[in-house]
Design a protein around this motif. Structure first.
Motif, PDB file in Angstrom:
ATOM      1  N   GLY A 279      14.920  94.158 -33.564  1.00  0.00           N
ATOM      2  CA  GLY A 279      16.197  94.556 -34.131  1.00  0.00           C
ATOM      3  C   GLY A 279      17.085  93.361 -34.429  1.00  0.00           C
ATOM      4  O   GLY A 279      17.165  92.422 -33.631  1.00  0.00           O
TER       5      GLY A 279
ATOM      6  N   CYS B  73      21.024  92.916 -35.338  1.00  0.00           N
ATOM      7  CA  CYS B  73      22.303  93.609 -35.433  1.00  0.00           C
ATOM      8  C   CYS B  73      23.394  92.614 -35.805  1.00  0.00           C
ATOM      9  O   CYS B  73      23.429  91.490 -35.296  1.00  0.00           O
TER      10      CYS B  73
ATOM     11  N   LYS C 289      22.839  89.899 -41.788  1.00  0.00           N
ATOM     12  CA  LYS C 289      21.660  90.443 -41.097  1.00  0.00           C
ATOM     13  C   LYS C 289      20.552  90.815 -42.074  1.00  0.00           C
ATOM     14  O   LYS C 289      19.365  90.581 -41.796  1.00  0.00           O
TER      15      LYS C 289
ATOM     16  N   GLU D  22      17.109  96.326 -39.107  1.00  0.00           N
ATOM     17  CA  GLU D  22      18.450  95.724 -39.099  1.00  0.00           C
ATOM     18  C   GLU D  22      19.519  96.774 -39.313  1.00  0.00           C
ATOM     19  O   GLU D  22      19.309  97.760 -40.013  1.00  0.00           O
TER      20      GLU D  22
ATOM     21  N   LEU E 200      23.355  98.579 -34.099  1.00  0.00           N
ATOM     22  CA  LEU E 200      22.175  98.837 -33.284  1.00  0.00           C
ATOM     23  C   LEU E 200      22.490  98.645 -31.796  1.00  0.00           C
ATOM     24  O   LEU E 200      23.066  97.641 -31.392  1.00  0.00           O
ATOM     25  N   CYS E 201      22.093  99.639 -30.998  1.00  0.00           N
ATOM     26  CA  CYS E 201      22.192  99.581 -29.531  1.00  0.00           C
ATOM     27  C   CYS E 201      23.622  99.569 -28.996  1.00  0.00           C
ATOM     28  O   CYS E 201      23.839  99.336 -27.798  1.00  0.00           O
TER      29      CYS E 201
ATOM     30  N   TRP F 240      17.487 103.764 -30.755  1.00  0.00           N
ATOM     31  CA  TRP F 240      17.551 102.437 -30.121  1.00  0.00           C
ATOM     32  C   TRP F 240      16.336 102.205 -29.223  1.00  0.00           C
ATOM     33  O   TRP F 240      15.902 101.055 -29.063  1.00  0.00           O
TER      34      TRP F 240
ATOM     35  N   ILE G 193      13.432 100.010 -30.319  1.00  0.00           N
ATOM     36  CA  ILE G 193      13.629  98.561 -30.488  1.00  0.00           C
ATOM     37  C   ILE G 193      13.193  97.851 -29.214  1.00  0.00           C
ATOM     38  O   ILE G 193      13.716  98.127 -28.129  1.00  0.00           O
TER      39      ILE G 193
ATOM     40  N   ARG H 200      13.134  94.349 -28.882  1.00  0.00           N
ATOM     41  CA  ARG H 200      13.921  93.137 -28.674  1.00  0.00           C
ATOM     42  C   ARG H 200      15.036  93.121 -29.706  1.00  0.00           C
ATOM     43  O   ARG H 200      14.825  93.519 -30.850  1.00  0.00           O
ATOM     44  N   LEU H 201      16.231  92.646 -29.299  1.00  0.00           N
ATOM     45  CA  LEU H 201      17.405  92.703 -30.173  1.00  0.00           C
ATOM     46  C   LEU H 201      18.087  91.350 -30.274  1.00  0.00           C
ATOM     47  O   LEU H 201      18.350  90.691 -29.262  1.00  0.00           O
TER      48      LEU H 201
ATOM     49  N   PHE I 229      21.660  89.733 -31.796  1.00  0.00           N
ATOM     50  CA  PHE I 229      22.999  90.094 -32.262  1.00  0.00           C
ATOM     51  C   PHE I 229      23.644  88.895 -32.937  1.00  0.00           C
ATOM     52  O   PHE I 229      23.777  87.822 -32.336  1.00  0.00           O
TER      53      PHE I 229
ATOM     54  N   ALA J   4      22.174  92.577 -25.965  1.00  0.00           N
ATOM     55  CA  ALA J   4      21.152  91.957 -26.811  1.00  0.00           C
ATOM     56  C   ALA J   4      20.318  90.954 -26.017  1.00  0.00           C
ATOM     57  O   ALA J   4      20.806  90.317 -25.081  1.00  0.00           O
TER      58      ALA J   4
END
Length: 269
Positions: A32, A34, A41, A142, A146-147, A189, A192, A194-195, A197, A254
């Motif tokens: 992800g 964000c 992004k 993207e 997100l989250c 969410w 996902i 791994r995120l 930011f 994140a």
């Protein structure tokens, strides 16, 4: 002088390579990215995808924006719940089930068509125009919130800007969006692994960033009508509450946070 468009240039090659390395960590199929509106992004996702493909990896890119309900569906929601839900963007205006199904198919390596939303026409493209993909090695997902977790009830009581004060007097719209954020989006969410930011210096830069983005879209589609500056600023007001919640909470959620300055230049790693 021609208008400055968004973004004037992509991210540095070394940064793109580091992000791809994060995305290719063991156990990650959906990575992800964000960032608030206009943060870059989508540009970063495209650059990471291009680098991955240059290494013979199969990549799919999905945007949260492509999961918006179409105009007709949002108008029905506006009549049933609150007029502000006619405008795409905040939680409650996305087809979360479609997003979950699409990500599940991508994770399973099954053929799937990727939804597409036309922002200038303000409606989702028909499925016949969606791009079909087969098995992939990596999914880049993207989106602007997100989250992001919901707020507590007490935080919803006071209007955050003039739109909430004048057009959501009893708080129906913001409560509906917050309830959707709590009820519907965690399932999305959870796909996902791994995120990243992209953290702006503050919400105050977002209207200018989104205006630059609007100019870029209109320049790419000459003859198409988009929003003017005042329209963009009102549009951004609908995102302010959840954007500020993202700014407060995502650095602690994140897996990696990349701080940006007002010109979207990364600050440090």
């Amino acid at each position: 002088m021609p208008p400055r468009v968004h973004p004037a240039a992509g991210f540095d090659d070394a940064l793109v390579a580091r992000v791809l390395e994060l995305a290719l960590a063991p156990g990650v199929r959906v990575f992800g990215i964000c960032g608030l509106q206009g943060s870059g992004k989508s540009t970063l996702a495209a650059q990471v995808a291009a680098l991955a493909r240059s290494r013979d990896l199969r990549v799919a890119v999905l945007s949260l924006d492509d999961l918006y309900f179409g105009r007709r569906e949002r108008l029905r929601l506006a009549r049933r719940v609150h007029p502000l839900l006619a405008t795409r963007g905040p939680p409650g205006t996305h087809d979360v089930a479609l997003g979950c199904d699409t990500l599940d198919a991508l994770r399973a390596g099954a053929p799937v068509a990727l939804p597409r939303f036309d922002k200038l026409a303000d409606t989702r493209l028909p499925p016949s125009r969606w791009r079909r993909v087969g098995a992939v090695d990596l999914v880049l997902f993207e989106g602007w919130f997100l989250c992001t977790p919901p707020q507590d009830d007490a935080a919803l009581r006071k209007p955050i800007n003039a739109v909430e004060r004048d057009e959501d007097v009893d708080g129906t719209w913001r409560r509906y969006c917050n309830d959707a954020l709590a009820r519907d989006y965690p399932a999305l969410w959870s796909r996902i692994e791994r995120l990243l930011f992209l953290q702006p210096p503050g919400f105050e830069v977002v209207p200018e960033w989104r205006w630059q983005q609007e100019q870029a879209m209109q320049a790419a589609r000459r003859g198409s009508r988009g929003m003017g500056r005042a329209g963009v600023e009102r549009f951004i007001a609908l995102f302010e509450r959840v954007s500020r919640q993202a700014l407060r909470t995502l650095p602690g959620i994140a897996d990696r946070t990349l701080r940006l300055d007002a010109q979207r230049r990364p600050l440090g790693g």
